[in-house]
Design a protein around this motif. Structure first.
Motif, PDB file in Angstrom:
ATOM      1  N   MET B 681       0.828  -1.206   0.000  1.00 28.86           N
ATOM      2  CA  MET B 681       0.000   0.000   0.000  1.00 28.86           C
ATOM      3  C   MET B 681       0.863   1.256   0.000  1.00 28.86           C
ATOM      4  O   MET B 681       0.630   2.205  -0.738  1.00 28.86           O
ATOM      5  CB  MET B 681      -0.887   0.020   1.256  1.00 28.86           C
ATOM      6  CG  MET B 681      -1.929  -1.052   1.285  1.00 28.86           C
ATOM      7  SD  MET B 681      -3.220  -0.734   0.056  1.00 28.86           S
ATOM      8  CE  MET B 681      -4.225  -2.185   0.292  1.00 28.86           C
ATOM      9  N   THR B 684       3.009   1.673  -3.340  1.00 29.53           N
ATOM     10  CA  THR B 684       2.265   2.146  -4.512  1.00 29.53           C
ATOM     11  C   THR B 684       1.958   3.634  -4.384  1.00 29.53           C
ATOM     12  O   THR B 684       1.996   4.373  -5.362  1.00 29.53           O
ATOM     13  CB  THR B 684       0.945   1.360  -4.703  1.00 29.53           C
ATOM     14  OG1 THR B 684       0.328   1.188  -3.447  1.00 29.53           O
ATOM     15  CG2 THR B 684       1.188   0.015  -5.332  1.00 29.53           C
ATOM     16  N   GLU B 688       3.387   6.375  -6.973  1.00 26.80           N
ATOM     17  CA  GLU B 688       2.482   7.292  -7.646  1.00 26.80           C
ATOM     18  C   GLU B 688       3.038   8.716  -7.596  1.00 26.80           C
ATOM     19  O   GLU B 688       3.050   9.426  -8.598  1.00 26.80           O
ATOM     20  CB  GLU B 688       1.122   7.215  -6.959  1.00 26.80           C
ATOM     21  CG  GLU B 688      -0.032   7.350  -7.912  1.00 26.80           C
ATOM     22  CD  GLU B 688      -1.330   6.877  -7.286  1.00 26.80           C
ATOM     23  OE1 GLU B 688      -1.330   5.831  -6.631  1.00 26.80           O
ATOM     24  OE2 GLU B 688      -2.332   7.580  -7.480  1.00 26.80           O
ATOM     25  N   LYS B 693       3.470   5.430 -11.941  1.00 27.93           N
ATOM     26  CA  LYS B 693       2.147   4.900 -12.281  1.00 27.93           C
ATOM     27  C   LYS B 693       1.975   3.424 -11.907  1.00 27.93           C
ATOM     28  O   LYS B 693       1.838   2.558 -12.781  1.00 27.93           O
ATOM     29  CB  LYS B 693       1.847   5.106 -13.760  1.00 27.93           C
ATOM     30  CG  LYS B 693       1.806   6.571 -14.134  1.00 27.93           C
ATOM     31  CD  LYS B 693       1.410   6.757 -15.566  1.00 27.93           C
ATOM     32  CE  LYS B 693       1.352   8.239 -15.881  1.00 27.93           C
ATOM     33  NZ  LYS B 693       1.311   8.503 -17.293  1.00 27.93           N
ATOM     34  N   PRO B 694       1.975   3.138 -10.631  1.00 25.95           N
ATOM     35  CA  PRO B 694       1.753   1.754 -10.203  1.00 25.95           C
ATOM     36  C   PRO B 694       0.305   1.347 -10.496  1.00 25.95           C
ATOM     37  O   PRO B 694      -0.604   2.170 -10.421  1.00 25.95           O
ATOM     38  CB  PRO B 694       1.982   1.805  -8.693  1.00 25.95           C
ATOM     39  CG  PRO B 694       1.632   3.202  -8.321  1.00 25.95           C
ATOM     40  CD  PRO B 694       2.050   4.058  -9.490  1.00 25.95           C
ATOM     41  N   LEU B 695       0.120   0.094 -10.848  1.00 20.66           N
ATOM     42  CA  LEU B 695      -1.221  -0.387 -11.175  1.00 20.66           C
ATOM     43  C   LEU B 695      -1.758  -1.344 -10.121  1.00 20.66           C
ATOM     44  O   LEU B 695      -2.966  -1.475  -9.966  1.00 20.66           O
ATOM     45  CB  LEU B 695      -1.203  -1.102 -12.527  1.00 20.66           C
ATOM     46  CG  LEU B 695      -0.918  -0.202 -13.713  1.00 20.66           C
ATOM     47  CD1 LEU B 695      -0.658  -1.041 -14.944  1.00 20.66           C
ATOM     48  CD2 LEU B 695      -2.067   0.758 -13.945  1.00 20.66           C
ATOM     49  N   GLY B 696      -0.889  -2.019  -9.427  1.00 16.86           N
ATOM     50  CA  GLY B 696      -1.392  -2.959  -8.444  1.00 16.86           C
ATOM     51  C   GLY B 696      -0.261  -3.664  -7.737  1.00 16.86           C
ATOM     52  O   GLY B 696       0.914  -3.476  -8.078  1.00 16.86           O
ATOM     53  N   PHE B 697      -0.616  -4.456  -6.740  1.00 15.84           N
ATOM     54  CA  PHE B 697       0.409  -5.267  -6.084  1.00 15.84           C
ATOM     55  C   PHE B 697      -0.217  -6.522  -5.529  1.00 15.84           C
ATOM     56  O   PHE B 697      -1.436  -6.615  -5.375  1.00 15.84           O
ATOM     57  CB  PHE B 697       1.121  -4.491  -4.977  1.00 15.84           C
ATOM     58  CG  PHE B 697       0.294  -4.284  -3.745  1.00 15.84           C
ATOM     59  CD1 PHE B 697       0.203  -5.267  -2.769  1.00 15.84           C
ATOM     60  CD2 PHE B 697      -0.396  -3.104  -3.546  1.00 15.84           C
ATOM     61  CE1 PHE B 697      -0.566  -5.084  -1.636  1.00 15.84           C
ATOM     62  CE2 PHE B 697      -1.171  -2.914  -2.413  1.00 15.84           C
ATOM     63  CZ  PHE B 697      -1.250  -3.900  -1.458  1.00 15.84           C
ATOM     64  N   VAL B 698       0.627  -7.485  -5.246  1.00 12.83           N
ATOM     65  CA  VAL B 698       0.157  -8.697  -4.597  1.00 12.83           C
ATOM     66  C   VAL B 698       1.250  -9.157  -3.641  1.00 12.83           C
ATOM     67  O   VAL B 698       2.437  -8.984  -3.902  1.00 12.83           O
ATOM     68  CB  VAL B 698      -0.200  -9.773  -5.644  1.00 12.83           C
ATOM     69  CG1 VAL B 698       1.007 -10.182  -6.447  1.00 12.83           C
ATOM     70  CG2 VAL B 698      -0.839 -10.983  -4.991  1.00 12.83           C
ATOM     71  N   TRP B 707       3.332  -3.819  -9.800  1.00 15.98           N
ATOM     72  CA  TRP B 707       3.486  -3.583 -11.227  1.00 15.98           C
ATOM     73  C   TRP B 707       3.021  -2.179 -11.604  1.00 15.98           C
ATOM     74  O   TRP B 707       2.152  -1.613 -10.943  1.00 15.98           O
ATOM     75  CB  TRP B 707       2.802  -4.649 -12.073  1.00 15.98           C
ATOM     76  CG  TRP B 707       1.359  -4.912 -11.795  1.00 15.98           C
ATOM     77  CD1 TRP B 707       0.289  -4.408 -12.447  1.00 15.98           C
ATOM     78  CD2 TRP B 707       0.829  -5.780 -10.782  1.00 15.98           C
ATOM     79  NE1 TRP B 707      -0.866  -4.898 -11.927  1.00 15.98           N
ATOM     80  CE2 TRP B 707      -0.577  -5.741 -10.905  1.00 15.98           C
ATOM     81  CE3 TRP B 707       1.403  -6.582  -9.793  1.00 15.98           C
ATOM     82  CZ2 TRP B 707      -1.419  -6.466 -10.072  1.00 15.98           C
ATOM     83  CZ3 TRP B 707       0.560  -7.306  -8.958  1.00 15.98           C
ATOM     84  CH2 TRP B 707      -0.822  -7.250  -9.104  1.00 15.98           C
ATOM     85  N   LEU B 709       2.986   1.077 -14.945  1.00 20.38           N
ATOM     86  CA  LEU B 709       3.010   1.430 -16.369  1.00 20.38           C
ATOM     87  C   LEU B 709       4.396   1.890 -16.800  1.00 20.38           C
ATOM     88  O   LEU B 709       4.808   1.675 -17.931  1.00 20.38           O
ATOM     89  CB  LEU B 709       2.016   2.561 -16.639  1.00 20.38           C
ATOM     90  CG  LEU B 709       0.554   2.176 -16.782  1.00 20.38           C
ATOM     91  CD1 LEU B 709      -0.287   3.428 -16.975  1.00 20.38           C
ATOM     92  CD2 LEU B 709       0.367   1.221 -17.959  1.00 20.38           C
ATOM     93  N   ILE B 842      -1.115 -13.377  -8.456  1.00 18.54           N
ATOM     94  CA  ILE B 842      -1.871 -12.296  -9.102  1.00 18.54           C
ATOM     95  C   ILE B 842      -3.193 -12.856  -9.609  1.00 18.54           C
ATOM     96  O   ILE B 842      -3.227 -13.861 -10.307  1.00 18.54           O
ATOM     97  CB  ILE B 842      -1.060 -11.675 -10.262  1.00 18.54           C
ATOM     98  CG1 ILE B 842       0.193 -11.011  -9.704  1.00 18.54           C
ATOM     99  CG2 ILE B 842      -1.906 -10.669 -11.030  1.00 18.54           C
ATOM    100  CD1 ILE B 842       1.174 -10.558 -10.753  1.00 18.54           C
ATOM    101  N   GLY B 843      -4.256 -12.215  -9.244  1.00 22.26           N
ATOM    102  CA  GLY B 843      -5.568 -12.669  -9.689  1.00 22.26           C
ATOM    103  C   GLY B 843      -6.210 -13.662  -8.733  1.00 22.26           C
ATOM    104  O   GLY B 843      -7.374 -13.985  -8.868  1.00 22.26           O
ATOM    105  N   GLU B 845      -5.809 -13.365  -5.234  1.00 27.34           N
ATOM    106  CA  GLU B 845      -6.000 -12.741  -3.934  1.00 27.34           C
ATOM    107  C   GLU B 845      -7.211 -11.819  -3.951  1.00 27.34           C
ATOM    108  O   GLU B 845      -7.510 -11.207  -4.968  1.00 27.34           O
ATOM    109  CB  GLU B 845      -4.761 -11.905  -3.594  1.00 27.34           C
ATOM    110  CG  GLU B 845      -3.642 -12.726  -3.036  1.00 27.34           C
ATOM    111  CD  GLU B 845      -3.949 -13.125  -1.615  1.00 27.34           C
ATOM    112  OE1 GLU B 845      -3.996 -12.242  -0.755  1.00 27.34           O
ATOM    113  OE2 GLU B 845      -4.170 -14.321  -1.367  1.00 27.34           O
ATOM    114  N   ALA B 851      -9.249  -0.682  -3.138  1.00 29.27           N
ATOM    115  CA  ALA B 851      -9.492  -0.825  -4.567  1.00 29.27           C
ATOM    116  C   ALA B 851     -10.972  -1.002  -4.860  1.00 29.27           C
ATOM    117  O   ALA B 851     -11.357  -1.461  -5.911  1.00 29.27           O
ATOM    118  CB  ALA B 851      -8.705  -2.013  -5.101  1.00 29.27           C
TER     119      ALA B 851
END
Lengths: 238, 871
Positions: B681, B684, B688, B693-698, B707, B709, B842-843, B845, B851
């Motif tokens: 948290m 990211t 920013e 430009k972070p898009l997400g994390f796990v 991850w 851009l 990824i995907g 959790e 979010a």
């Protein structure tokens, strides 16, 4: 995990909402703004709900009225409305006016300066407390629109109401969230409660059934910075 | 009072002849630590007994009381003149009941005139009344029941005669808010019963002195007193091994599906096996998989905290009777109840901590002189490393129990109200009493006064609630409750365990018809009930249930909220379909589905202990340590060394690489999922601000992947941003404050504090509120309070919790401090072998509150798609 998309880096979309041919802006705070009339509408402010709970020895922070007024003041700065209309249940109970702090009364009075202020009466506040200014009405009409506190079952073209505190539980592939929302079929709209401590009633509740048919019902859920229009099919009951 | 470390001159313990005879008739002789504890008690000292499972710990704890009570000369014949002599406190209701049963044996066999009773939530109202009037000699109860007893006026007479208090499983109870409450109640007991001494019973812990301090009155903040220590010799070393699987080890996941046949074979070969898992979801999954291959119809049962209590009791009874072959269970069976003849423990998944593992192993074989047998089954490659480290730690007897906590402020508020319910209190006296409890030793008078103000009127700077106060100050300076209703509401809301909002799961239809469809006769054929039990009313297992309309257990409301009617999920070992939610019950029917959801319960996710994390880091860092690892894992690590680098033991490895059209940053702190989530948290946010430009994390237990851009690796190489700055400790300053404002985890923490402190009532007038009935959401209260009174005592309490609880900030802070200036950055052109497991998460959790707008956006897309298809 947290996952965002590019979209969140693009500008927020405006939340358009149209009832009986009138185009409103649906604000993420839960207010409606009708630009053609410079009219700002908020529902169910429930001033002094905190102190009402304190009478039952549940000591919620005594700042709910101040918090609600502060959000209203921000809206007034943003839209500069000519008229502010409070759609009933603005005061949590008949003694709420007596319990309001002097500072909050002054804040409200300042907000009322230079514009019309209409209190629609609701079931919590059949009478407007004597401590505050503004005019009181049972209903208010603008063109094809009727503003009243409690929605009436059956055909009600152009009705804008509050009272039910609609909220929606929305399920999408990445999870579920519960949000306050506007619910409309283009002919009628029930607004979310605006007050700081107000809870919500799921739009799948039976109370909404007589108001909206299955046809073209759209839920406008309040996001952090914008309103999201969502199919009613994406919403589940509780 | 006892003061260590100076060893007092001890008289040898006096064991009366009929006690020695009793030991002899059983073929035992009293053990040294039992006699040592008796000597301490006879000298009037408080003492801590540390003993492994099977060392006769419970008998040791009660021996002093039994000896004293058997001395008839000092005892009146009339029970009402005798009064309560010994109080026993257990963290589990079931344990109290079990101990009472075991205690009856020596009492009966020696013909002692000693009455033993339990008092739990299940005790009838009339019996409770009677217990207050005519207490037994020995009362066995739980911390919550003690708090209730102390919050009434007759506590002054009830406890005046008390000579001893015995705390069982002390090591487990002191690590939670329940321990805080118990410490406060214990402080009150010390004042009510000046002649009382205390006995703490504990498994082996990292620092016994912490528990020794807990057991005695603390008189000054800087000088600490300690109880005496009695240590039993350790039991036989455990026979501990890791399953050497023939299958391919998974990269990620916790299901251990690859090893299910091997687990099944081990169960078959043993007499009785406990299969421990870390979460209820895992328990459900493993149980279902075992039954899928249960060709021998082995009696395998399921036991976890969500199942209906009566079902759990049936499993426990069947265990005691030796009717089961195996039980798949969560930590609900961790504590010291003797459930029968277990000879094998299988621990599926990561052990999380060395001490936790040792305790679980102790479940196998309650005889001290025989080694316990345990097999660890890692579910993925990282867990192999953790299992290896845990086995090494256990073999040297290392302990990593959590450090002592400082008392929570919300618990303090609850306790103050309880004390006002007992009698009007003088604040000076109560403050002294509370500060004598170890967890509150450092409590300042100002904090105490804030807590009193909170109890009285909410403790707000804006004083507007005075006339509605719960407690009021009398002319002579005492605080008394303003109305009897206040005491009533206190009694209904006592306790520190705040469950997630739970819904009852009720089976409403479809039992017979669905069973036919699935070719099952709804239950017994699947579980192979022994005939004598299957024919009776009582079936012994939790297995499949057959009668319609019964409650199967409870499940978290937030999981059910993600389901629509018709969706299927796995619960209690069977596939259920949601029919609908009616009030606070989820109505379900049996169903068939290839892909039922498995509830991702919040319970049971312990973070990896700091100690074990350190061992894992060391284990990985050097190929010399890999000889005890399975080949697959050693090869994987060798590949990592070649393609990137091994995470050094004392540094933080960070990898960056592109993948798809995203840029990834993966780091390996090994600090547990909670700390990694918080780090994610904060990172990211910071990225920013840096324009990456972070898009997400796990996050998983070992690593964190973010991850973005923008190509963070390239920017670091060109000196545009500094990785060191990205990970600098100051992220715990403003960034943290900003994030806490909207963090869903922080809001959940706050909600717990609001409930424990009594701001929000859980129960009122015989009803329990569920989330939907609470008209005021604590999120709204949190928002308003933060804005208007950021230093309010409840926000302080929530921040205190956040440091160790869901956000694990303390651990994150330690890690950031440790790796300062010691960051190794590898800019790679592709994913590294070590990064694969976390990337696979990824995907999988769930999405956190931060979010949530994303969910709304997804739902809105459906509408947009529909609109465009119409056009």
């Amino acid at each position: 995990m947290l996952d965002r998309t590019n979209r969140q880096y693009s500008a927020g979309l405006s939340g358009g909402l149209s009832v009986a041919g009138h185009d409103f802006t649906a604000d993420a705070s839960g207010a409606l703004y009708l630009d053609s009339e410079r009219l700002l509408v908020v529902a169910d402010l429930h001033f002094e709900k905190g102190s009402a709970f304190a009478q039952r020895r549940v000591f919620l922070p005594p700042y709910d009225t101040a918090a609600t007024l502060a959000r209203l003041a921000r809206l007034a700065m943003r839209y500069r409305p000519r008229v502010i209309l409070a759609l009933g249940d603005s005061f949590h109970d008949s003694r709420a006016g007596e319990r309001m702090h002097a500072g909050d009364l002054a804040g409200l009075s300042a907000l009322q300066q230079g514009r019309d202020w209409i209190w629609i009466s609701g079931n919590h506040d059949p009478q407007t407390p004597s401590q505050v200014g503004g005019e009181t009405a049972g209903e208010h009409r603008v063109g094809a629109l009727t503003f009243r506190h409690e929605p009436r079952a059956g055909e009600a073209h152009g009705e804008i109401a509050g009272h039910l505190h609609p909220c929606a539980r929305i399920v999408a592939p990445s999870g579920g969230v519960r949000r306050r929302c506007f619910i409309t079929d283009g002919s009628r709209c029930v607004m979310p409660a605006f007050g700081a401590f107000t809870g919500g009633l799921n739009i799948r509740d039976a109370a909404f059934a007589p108001l909206f048919g299955a046809r073209d019902v759209v839920v406008h859920a309040l996001g952090r910075e914008r309103v999201y229009a969502v199919q009613v099919g994406s919403c589940v009951g509780e | 009072m006892a003061r260590a470390p100076r060893k007092p001159k001890e008289k040898p313990a006096l064991l009366p002849p009929h006690f020695s005879d009793w030991f002899a008739t059983r073929g035992w002789s009293p053990r040294a630590h039992q006699l040592a504890l008796l000597a301490q008690a006879q000298a009037g000292h408080s003492a801590l007994l540390i003993a492994p499972t099977g060392a006769g710990k419970t008998l040791a704890g009660f021996l002093p009381s039994l000896v004293e009570l058997s001395d008839l000369r000092s005892r009146s014949n009339r029970p009402q003149d005798r009064g309560l002599h010994t109080l026993y406190i257990s963290p589990l209701k079931a344990l109290a009941v079990d101990v009472a049963r075991n205690l009856e044996i020596p009492v009966a066999e020696m013909g002692l005139r000693v009455s033993v009773e339990t008092r739990t939530g299940d005790t009838s109202a009339s019996k409770r009344q009677r217990q207050r009037r005519t207490p037994p000699d020995i009362l066995l109860t739980t911390p919550e029941q003690l708090a209730l007893l102390l919050a009434s006026a007759d506590s002054y007479t009830l406890f005046a005669t008390l000579r001893r208090v015995v705390f069982d499983e002390l090591h487990s109870i002191v690590t939670s808010k329940r321990g805080d409450l118990l410490a406060l109640d214990f402080a009150r007991l010390r004042n009510l019963a000046p002649a009382m001494s205390a006995v703490g019973l504990s498994a082996t812990v990292r620092d016994p002195d912490e528990l020794r301090r807990w057991l005695v009155r603390q008189l000054s903040p800087d000088k600490t007193a300690m109880a005496h220590l009695v240590t039993a010799p350790p039991g036989a070393a455990a026979d501990l091994s890791m399953l050497d699987t023939r299958e391919r080890l998974p990269w990620a996941g916790h299901g251990a599906g690859h090893a299910i046949h091997e687990i099944y074979e081990r169960i078959k070969a043993a007499r009785m096996t406990l299969v421990f898992v870390n979460t209820r979801a895992q328990a459900e999954a493993i149980f279902a998989q075992l039954w899928r291959i249960n060709d021998d119809n082995l009696a395998i049962a399921l036991h976890h905290g969500s199942l209906d209590a009566s079902q759990r009791r049936r499993v426990e009874n069947a265990m005691v009777q030796g009717l089961l072959k195996a039980v798949v269970c969560t930590s609900t069976l961790d504590l010291g109840i003797d459930w029968g003849d277990v000879d094998l423990v299988i621990n599926v998944g990561a052990p999380k901590g060395a001490s936790r593992l040792t305790q679980r192993i102790g479940r196998a074989n309650h005889r001290l002189d025989e080694p316990s047998r345990a097999i660890l089954v890692p579910a993925n490659r990282f867990e192999v490393l953790e299992c290896r480290a845990a086995i090494d730690a256990a073999s040297v007897g290392a302990q990593d129990t959590p450090p002592a906590r400082s008392g929570a402020l919300d618990v303090l508020c609850q306790h103050i109200l309880g004390m006002a319910c007992a009698a009007p209190f003088d604040p000076d006296d109560l403050y002294r009493e509370i500060a004598s409890a170890e967890p509150y030793r450092l409590l300042t008078r100002a904090e105490f006064d804030d807590a009193v103000e909170f109890v009285a009127t909410g403790g707000y700077a804006l004083k507007t609630y005075d006339r509605f106060a719960k407690i009021k100050r009398t002319k002579d300076g005492l605080w008394r409750i303003a109305h009897p209703k206040v005491a009533q509401s206190y009694r209904m809301n006592v306790g520190t365990i705040v469950e997630s909002d739970m819904l009852k799961v009720r089976l409403v239809r479809g039992a017979a018809s669905v069973a036919k469809k699935t070719g099952r006769s709804s239950g017994s054929s699947l579980l192979n009930y022994p005939a004598k039990l299957a024919s009776g009313e009582q079936k012994p297992y939790t297995g499949r249930v057959s009668r319609g309309g019964r409650v199967l257990g409870e499940i978290e409301e937030y999981f059910l909220e993600t389901l629509a009617p018709g969706d299927t999920f796995l619960f209690g070992g069977e596939i259920l379909s949601l029919v609908g939610i009616v009030e606070n019950e989820a109505h379900v029917a049996r169903a068939q589905s290839d892909a039922p959801k498995v509830p991702s319960y919040a319970g049971g996710k312990f973070p990896l202990s700091t100690y074990l994390a350190e061992r894992v880091r060391k284990l990985i860092s050097s190929p010399r340590n890999w000889k005890n690892l399975p080949d697959q894992v050693a090869e994987w690590l060798a590949l990592q060394q070649h393609a990137s680098a091994l995470p050094p033991a004392d540094k933080l490895l960070i990898e960056t690489f592109p993948r798809g059209n995203r840029y990834f940053l993966v780091c390996y702190p090994f600090e547990g999922r909670l700390a990694h989530q918080t780090l994610g948290m904060l990172l990211t946010r910071r990225m920013e601000h840096m324009g990456v430009k972070p898009l997400g994390f796990v996050a998983n237990e070992y690593a964190l992947a973010v991850w973005s851009l923008a190509d963070i690796g390239a920017r670091a190489k060109n000196g545009l941003i500094s990785i060191d700055d990205l990970f600098s400790q100051d992220m715990l300053g403003d960034d943290l404050e900003e994030w806490l404002q909207e963090s869903a985890l922080m809001k959940r923490t706050f909600r717990n504090c609001a409930i424990v402190s009594g701001l929000i009532e859980r129960r009122f007038q015989g009803k329990e509120k569920t989330g939907r009935q609470v008209t005021i959401s604590t999120d709204l209260i949190y928002d308003v309070l933060r804005r208007h009174e950021p230093d309010h005592i409840l926000l302080r309490a929530a921040r205190q919790d956040a440091y160790t609880g869901l956000l694990d900030l303390a651990r994150l802070a330690d890690m950031l401090g440790r790796v300062r200036g010691r960051i190794v950055h590898k800019a790679l052109d592709r994913i590294s072998p070590l990064a694969v497991p976390v990337m696979l998460e990824i995907g999988r959790e769930p999405v956190y509150g931060e979010a949530q707008d994303q969910i709304l956006a997804e739902a809105a897309d459906v509408l947009v798609a529909e609109a465009s298809s119409r056009a």
